[in-house]
Design a protein around this motif. Structure first.
Motif: not given
Length: 139
Positions: A97-108, A65-71, A129-139
């Motif tokens: 795992p989810v990959e974040i691929l920067p693009r010139a005008h956003g990301k994939t 999924v491509d979008d126009r936000s670099p965030a 009920g334990n989501v601690s193993g799923l919470v975090g951020h992309e490197p």
């Protein structure tokens, strides 16, 4: 498919119809949920415009999924009222795992499911009920 072609439901239907033709043994329910979450996140958090690509790559289903936000999206603890914070956690639980691929005008944002990797059956497995193993951020 792009946001100008349809909405989240249209994206989900197009992705599962394509994969049902190309690879019917893939987990179409998991695919539908992953597409829904990634497209909804792009629509909500990245300015609305998105482009969905679903393809088979060897023994894997790849959802981009491509979008126009670099965030860079970050998984967060789900809200107690059920109104947010679930998207990336669901994608990771189903596809890995989810990959974040920067693009010139956003990301994939890319998710990949490989044949043989078991997806969690959320309809039959109890929720700890334990989501601690799923919470975090992309490197």
């Amino acid at each position: 498919m792009t946001s100008s072609d349809g909405n989240v439901g249209d994206a989900r239907r197009a992705a599962t119809a394509f994969m049902a033709r190309e690879w019917p043994e893939a987990d179409l329910g998991a695919l539908a949920l992953v597409v829904s979450e990634l497209v909804a996140n792009a629509a909500r958090h990245a300015g609305g415009w998105w482009r969905l690509t679903v393809r088979r790559d060897g023994q894997a289903v790849v959802v981009d999924v491509d979008d126009r936000s670099p965030a860079v999206p970050a998984a967060r603890r789900a809200r107690l009222d059920g109104l947010g914070g679930h998207g990336l956690n669901i994608v990771r639980e189903l596809f890995g795992p989810v990959e974040i691929l920067p693009r010139a005008h956003g990301k994939t944002v890319r998710a990949r499911w490989t044949v043989g990797r078991q997806t969690r059956d959320t309809a039959t497995e109890p929720d700890s009920g334990n989501v601690s193993g799923l919470v975090g951020h992309e490197p």
